[in-house]
Motif scaffolding. Structure first.
Motif, PDB file in Angstrom:
ATOM      1  N   ASP A 159      57.305  93.594 -19.275  1.00 41.64           N
ATOM      2  CA  ASP A 159      55.948  93.528 -19.126  1.00 41.64           C
ATOM      3  C   ASP A 159      55.131  93.611 -20.288  1.00 41.64           C
ATOM      4  OD1 ASP A 159      53.929  93.542 -16.871  1.00 41.64           O
ATOM      5  OD2 ASP A 159      53.343  95.500 -17.715  1.00 41.64           O
ATOM      6  N   ASP A 160      55.641  94.416 -21.409  1.00 45.21           N
ATOM      7  CA  ASP A 160      54.860  94.207 -22.784  1.00 45.21           C
ATOM      8  C   ASP A 160      54.839  92.820 -23.436  1.00 45.21           C
ATOM      9  OD1 ASP A 160      54.282  96.915 -22.226  1.00 45.21           O
ATOM     10  OD2 ASP A 160      56.164  97.669 -23.572  1.00 45.21           O
ATOM     11  N   LEU A 161      56.048  92.068 -23.383  1.00 41.99           N
ATOM     12  CA  LEU A 161      56.061  90.774 -23.760  1.00 41.99           C
ATOM     13  C   LEU A 161      55.125  89.901 -23.057  1.00 41.99           C
ATOM     14  CD1 LEU A 161      60.012  90.514 -24.202  1.00 41.99           C
ATOM     15  CD2 LEU A 161      58.437  90.887 -26.051  1.00 41.99           C
ATOM     16  N   MET A 162      55.336  90.055 -21.851  1.00 41.05           N
ATOM     17  CA  MET A 162      54.446  89.242 -21.035  1.00 41.05           C
ATOM     18  C   MET A 162      52.941  89.168 -21.164  1.00 41.05           C
ATOM     19  SD  MET A 162      56.077  88.629 -17.211  1.00 41.05           S
ATOM     20  CE  MET A 162      55.891  90.344 -16.796  1.00 41.05           C
ATOM     21  N   GLY A 163      52.512  90.634 -21.329  1.00 43.35           N
ATOM     22  CA  GLY A 163      51.142  90.893 -21.957  1.00 43.35           C
ATOM     23  C   GLY A 163      50.828  90.328 -23.257  1.00 43.35           C
ATOM     24  N   ALA A 164      51.563  90.637 -24.110  1.00 46.15           N
ATOM     25  CA  ALA A 164      51.228  90.021 -25.387  1.00 46.15           C
ATOM     26  C   ALA A 164      51.085  88.547 -25.413  1.00 46.15           C
ATOM     27  CB  ALA A 164      52.469  90.225 -26.493  1.00 46.15           C
ATOM     28  N   LEU A 165      51.872  87.569 -24.443  1.00 39.38           N
ATOM     29  CA  LEU A 165      51.772  86.284 -24.394  1.00 39.38           C
ATOM     30  C   LEU A 165      50.333  86.179 -23.753  1.00 39.38           C
ATOM     31  CD1 LEU A 165      53.198  83.667 -24.491  1.00 39.38           C
ATOM     32  CD2 LEU A 165      53.716  84.112 -22.083  1.00 39.38           C
ATOM     33  N   LEU A 166      49.755  86.725 -22.620  1.00 42.32           N
ATOM     34  CA  LEU A 166      48.725  86.438 -21.972  1.00 42.32           C
ATOM     35  C   LEU A 166      47.679  86.702 -22.945  1.00 42.32           C
ATOM     36  CD1 LEU A 166      49.430  88.129 -18.587  1.00 42.32           C
ATOM     37  CD2 LEU A 166      49.432  85.620 -19.165  1.00 42.32           C
ATOM     38  N   ASN A 167      47.792  87.855 -23.873  1.00 43.22           N
ATOM     39  CA  ASN A 167      46.853  88.382 -24.655  1.00 43.22           C
ATOM     40  C   ASN A 167      46.596  87.058 -26.050  1.00 43.22           C
ATOM     41  OD1 ASN A 167      45.887  90.604 -23.643  1.00 43.22           O
ATOM     42  ND2 ASN A 167      47.377  91.662 -24.771  1.00 43.22           N
ATOM     43  N   TYR A 168      47.639  86.544 -26.428  1.00 43.43           N
ATOM     44  CA  TYR A 168      47.726  85.568 -27.225  1.00 43.43           C
ATOM     45  C   TYR A 168      47.209  84.100 -26.609  1.00 43.43           C
ATOM     46  CZ  TYR A 168      49.538  82.066 -30.933  1.00 43.43           C
ATOM     47  OH  TYR A 168      49.740  81.144 -31.745  1.00 43.43           O
ATOM     48  N   GLY A 169      47.172  83.770 -25.199  1.00 40.17           N
ATOM     49  CA  GLY A 169      46.828  82.691 -24.804  1.00 40.17           C
ATOM     50  C   GLY A 169      45.178  82.930 -24.499  1.00 40.17           C
ATOM     51  N   ALA A 170      44.825  83.961 -24.151  1.00 39.05           N
ATOM     52  CA  ALA A 170      43.316  84.290 -24.215  1.00 39.05           C
ATOM     53  C   ALA A 170      42.500  84.062 -25.488  1.00 39.05           C
ATOM     54  CB  ALA A 170      43.040  85.899 -23.632  1.00 39.05           C
ATOM     55  N   GLU A 171      43.293  84.593 -26.663  1.00 41.20           N
ATOM     56  CA  GLU A 171      42.883  84.274 -28.021  1.00 41.20           C
ATOM     57  C   GLU A 171      42.522  82.817 -28.262  1.00 41.20           C
ATOM     58  OE1 GLU A 171      44.516  86.457 -31.084  1.00 41.20           O
ATOM     59  OE2 GLU A 171      44.896  88.089 -29.844  1.00 41.20           O
ATOM     60  N   LEU A 172      43.454  82.175 -27.919  1.00 37.10           N
ATOM     61  CA  LEU A 172      43.715  80.465 -28.213  1.00 37.10           C
ATOM     62  C   LEU A 172      42.553  79.962 -27.300  1.00 37.10           C
ATOM     63  CD1 LEU A 172      47.272  79.769 -28.426  1.00 37.10           C
ATOM     64  CD2 LEU A 172      45.732  79.766 -30.272  1.00 37.10           C
ATOM     65  N   ARG A 173      42.445  80.424 -26.097  1.00 35.89           N
ATOM     66  CA  ARG A 173      40.997  79.741 -25.192  1.00 35.89           C
ATOM     67  C   ARG A 173      39.868  80.042 -25.903  1.00 35.89           C
ATOM     68  NH1 ARG A 173      44.520  81.972 -20.976  1.00 35.89           N
ATOM     69  NH2 ARG A 173      42.924  83.755 -20.746  1.00 35.89           N
ATOM     70  N   SER A 174      39.682  81.032 -26.806  1.00 35.66           N
ATOM     71  CA  SER A 174      38.347  81.195 -27.099  1.00 35.66           C
ATOM     72  C   SER A 174      38.020  80.166 -28.597  1.00 35.66           C
ATOM     73  CB  SER A 174      38.338  82.583 -27.781  1.00 35.66           C
ATOM     74  OG  SER A 174      39.360  82.804 -28.890  1.00 35.66           O
ATOM     75  N   LEU A 175      38.892  79.516 -28.821  1.00 27.05           N
ATOM     76  CA  LEU A 175      38.899  78.487 -29.655  1.00 27.05           C
ATOM     77  C   LEU A 175      37.898  77.114 -29.339  1.00 27.05           C
ATOM     78  CD1 LEU A 175      42.439  78.018 -31.420  1.00 27.05           C
ATOM     79  CD2 LEU A 175      40.346  79.361 -32.210  1.00 27.05           C
ATOM     80  N   PRO A 176      37.063  76.434 -30.164  1.00 21.05           N
ATOM     81  CA  PRO A 176      36.613  75.361 -29.642  1.00 21.05           C
ATOM     82  C   PRO A 176      37.269  74.624 -28.903  1.00 21.05           C
ATOM     83  CG  PRO A 176      36.067  75.822 -32.027  1.00 21.05           C
ATOM     84  CD  PRO A 176      37.126  76.713 -31.608  1.00 21.05           C
ATOM     85  N   GLN A 186      63.375 100.189 -14.358  1.00 22.50           N
ATOM     86  CA  GLN A 186      62.079 100.295 -15.029  1.00 22.50           C
ATOM     87  C   GLN A 186      61.928 100.369 -16.522  1.00 22.50           C
ATOM     88  OE1 GLN A 186      61.395 104.397 -13.571  1.00 22.50           O
ATOM     89  NE2 GLN A 186      61.326 103.784 -11.297  1.00 22.50           N
ATOM     90  N   ARG A 187      62.905 100.672 -17.270  1.00 21.57           N
ATOM     91  CA  ARG A 187      62.691 100.528 -18.674  1.00 21.57           C
ATOM     92  C   ARG A 187      62.842  99.182 -19.135  1.00 21.57           C
ATOM     93  NH1 ARG A 187      60.774 101.773 -23.423  1.00 21.57           N
ATOM     94  NH2 ARG A 187      62.153 101.939 -25.163  1.00 21.57           N
ATOM     95  N   ARG A 188      63.564  98.408 -18.393  1.00 19.16           N
ATOM     96  CA  ARG A 188      63.693  96.904 -18.746  1.00 19.16           C
ATOM     97  C   ARG A 188      62.548  96.277 -18.323  1.00 19.16           C
ATOM     98  NH1 ARG A 188      68.171  94.462 -15.469  1.00 19.16           N
ATOM     99  NH2 ARG A 188      66.807  94.810 -13.810  1.00 19.16           N
ATOM    100  N   ALA A 189      61.790  96.765 -17.038  1.00 16.93           N
ATOM    101  CA  ALA A 189      60.610  95.788 -16.609  1.00 16.93           C
ATOM    102  C   ALA A 189      59.541  96.103 -17.386  1.00 16.93           C
ATOM    103  CB  ALA A 189      60.532  96.476 -15.106  1.00 16.93           C
ATOM    104  N   GLY A 190      59.408  97.456 -18.025  1.00 24.76           N
ATOM    105  CA  GLY A 190      58.544  97.672 -18.886  1.00 24.76           C
ATOM    106  C   GLY A 190      58.190  97.324 -20.201  1.00 24.76           C
TER     107      GLY A 190
END
Length: 397
Positions: free
Chosen positions: A299-316, A292-296
């Motif tokens: 999961d934080d690493l994947m969440g940061a990757l998805l957030n970074y991807g969402a920011e880049l999709r906001s570019l023109p 559970q600790r490892r998965a958590g």
């Protein structure tokens, strides 16, 4: 004319004192006799020691009429409010000295040896001189002394030292308090905020002080610290000195390597925590708590990757075409969609596999046992997150 007005104000003030204690002083002259004797118990200052520590016994300082040399200080005030320290029971004498009318202030006249505003209360010139001499004791301040409870710094000078004892700028603090209070609670401030609340036009400005703090001195007896502190009910304002939190303007990555380098900078703390945790349980049994600790953390690493991807999709749209080293088609489709088509399962797996390889490379620097099995775990987890995100986006479309 100004002296006559000041005499009238002094008369009203002493009359109020006599009314409060009618049996103590037979006449106004008697009150002034006692006031002249008690004046040595107080000192008129602009800088006071008890703001540093309530039991500090050092002397204060009065600084007026000096050049500010471009710095914000008490010297920046054209007419600093005079503070009073000493015996709180003698603050009535201080209030007498600070009386003002017609542009004249009693303390200034006494300092110049002019007791003419008090002449209306006696015909005896010797008594008038005694009052002037006695009241002037509040201006002397006594021998320069500091105290062990005051802040002190020994500053090297030649082969010896100067003892520096910084004092709280009470007059400057009072001026700041008055301006902030006026900007927050004055009539114009209330009218401006009322207009903003009602969405009405107004020529008035709303002044705000973000992260304003309030400091208290003297507890239940603020008068024991100083007269101005008592008038502020022991309160003083502190303006925020936090540095601004600058936000960098988001720019597109220049290459695949640049993309992962930026991402790694964002998750450096989480990545370090994951490596440290896996290193600590390297020889332990793989129980539910470890999983559970490892998965958590993953999961934080994947969440940061998805957030970074969402920011880049906001570019023109179209920024991926200008990259010096173009990313894979799957990444370009994910980060810079131009056709409105959703990610395919194949593309999601390609992105997830790239994440798994990146994570494995970072872990293998400290953990030799990490290999293909872990790689496919990271890949499956991120591919699943990408599919769930795709379903959410389609549901909102």
């Amino acid at each position: 004319m100004g002296v006559d007005q000041l005499s009238s104000v002094i008369d009203d003030y002493i009359s109020a004192r006599l009314e409060a204690k009618p049996d103590k002083w037979p006449s106004k002259g008697d009150w002034l006799d006692e006031a002249a004797k008690r004046a040595k118990q107080i000192t008129l200052v602009t800088h006071a020691p008890k703001f540093t520590h309530g039991d500090a016994r050092g002397i204060g300082a009065r600084v007026e009429g000096q050049e500010g040399e471009g710095f914000l200080s008490t010297a920046s005030l054209t007419a600093p409010a005079i503070d009073v320290i000493g015996n709180a029971a003698a603050l009535d004498v201080a209030n007498l000295l600070l009386l003002e009318a017609g542009g004249k202030r009693l303390v200034d006249l006494i300092e110049d040896g002019d007791a003419s505003p008090l002449a209306a209360f006696t015909k005896d010139k010797a008594q008038l001189a005694t009052w002037c001499d006695g009241l002037s004791q509040a201006l002397v301040g006594g021998t320069l002394t500091t105290h062990t409870l005051a802040k002190q710094t020994y500053f090297p000078v030649d082969e010896g030292y100067h003892l520096l004892s910084p004092l709280f700028a009470s007059s400057l603090c009072h001026a700041l308090y008055q301006r902030i209070d006026q900007a927050r609670f004055g009539d114009e401030a209330k009218a401006a905020r009322d207009a903003r609340r009602k969405n009405e036009c107004s020529d008035l400005s709303v002044v705000d002080f973000p992260h304003l703090a309030e400091q208290h001195f003297g507890g239940t007896k603020p008068q024991n610290v100083s007269l101005l502190n008592s008038k502020r009910y022991g309160r003083a304002y502190l303006l925020s000195c936090q540095p601004p939190a600058w936000q960098k303007r988001l720019t597109a990555p220049e290459s695949d390597e640049h993309f992962w380098k930026r991402y790694e900078h964002r998750v450096a703390g989480t990545l370090y925590e994951l490596i440290h945790f896996l290193k600590s349980v390297e020889r332990a049994d793989n129980n539910d708590e470890i999983k559970q600790r490892r998965a958590g953390l993953v999961d934080d690493l994947m969440g940061a990757l998805l957030n970074y991807g969402a920011e880049l999709r906001s570019l023109p749209s179209g920024w991926s075409r200008a990259m010096s080293e173009p990313m894979s088609d799957a990444f370009c489709h994910w980060l810079d969609p131009m056709d409105g088509q959703p990610l395919s399962d194949k593309e999601a797996n390609q992105i997830a596999l790239a994440f798994g390889r990146w994570l494995n490379q970072r872990l293998q620097k400290r953990l030799a046992h990490v290999g293909d099995a872990e790689l496919h775990v990271w890949r499956r987890l991120l591919a699943r997150q990408l599919r769930l995100l795709q379903l959410d986006l389609e549901g909102w479309a």
